[in-house]
Design an enzyme around this catalytic site. Sequence first.
Site, PDB file in Angstrom:
ATOM      1  N   GLU A   2     -10.983  -1.621   3.511  1.00 39.74           N
ATOM      2  CA  GLU A   2     -11.058  -1.300   2.083  1.00 39.74           C
ATOM      3  C   GLU A   2     -11.110  -2.557   1.224  1.00 39.74           C
ATOM      4  OE1 GLU A   2      -7.912   1.410   1.128  1.00 39.74           O
ATOM      5  OE2 GLU A   2      -8.891   3.073   2.162  1.00 39.74           O
ATOM      6  N   GLU A  38       0.829  -1.203   0.000  1.00 37.74           N
ATOM      7  CA  GLU A  38       0.000   0.000   0.000  1.00 37.74           C
ATOM      8  C   GLU A  38       0.867   1.258   0.000  1.00 37.74           C
ATOM      9  OE1 GLU A  38      -3.481   0.242  -0.028  1.00 37.74           O
ATOM     10  OE2 GLU A  38      -3.321  -1.887  -0.502  1.00 37.74           O
ATOM     11  N   GLU A  94      -3.528   1.650  10.019  1.00 35.42           N
ATOM     12  CA  GLU A  94      -3.456   1.558   8.557  1.00 35.42           C
ATOM     13  C   GLU A  94      -3.776   0.145   8.084  1.00 35.42           C
ATOM     14  OE1 GLU A  94      -3.587   2.468   4.930  1.00 35.42           O
ATOM     15  OE2 GLU A  94      -2.870   4.109   6.206  1.00 35.42           O
TER      16      GLU A  94
END
Length: 116
Positions: free
Chosen positions: A72, A24, A65
Amino acid sequence: MNHIRHVLDAATYSYAGFLRLLQETAAQAECMFFAILLAVYVAVGADAGQFAILGFLFLLTIAIEALNTAVEVLVDHLTNEFAEFARQAKDLGSFAVFCGLTMMSLYSLYVVYSHL
């Protein structure tokens, strides 16, 4: 023996999650931010306790995160079209990460200011 196997399996899953998180861009940027802050702490002469608190705040932020990325991934799996729940879930995850980064930043401003 089952407990040892369970711990080893958990470590394997955690390592896989770590590798996935490093894909990411946001996590990469957070790691770079942490590295920059470490250099700043060295430059201003921060003490060991301040480095420890920064490390704790970084681990907290990167954990947030990871959870945000998990949300997500799940939301993207559930729908490819616009959905209000998807937008809200992603916005809430982003806000959580923002809070972590804000904690790191405010504490670092305090550390730098206290060493001037």
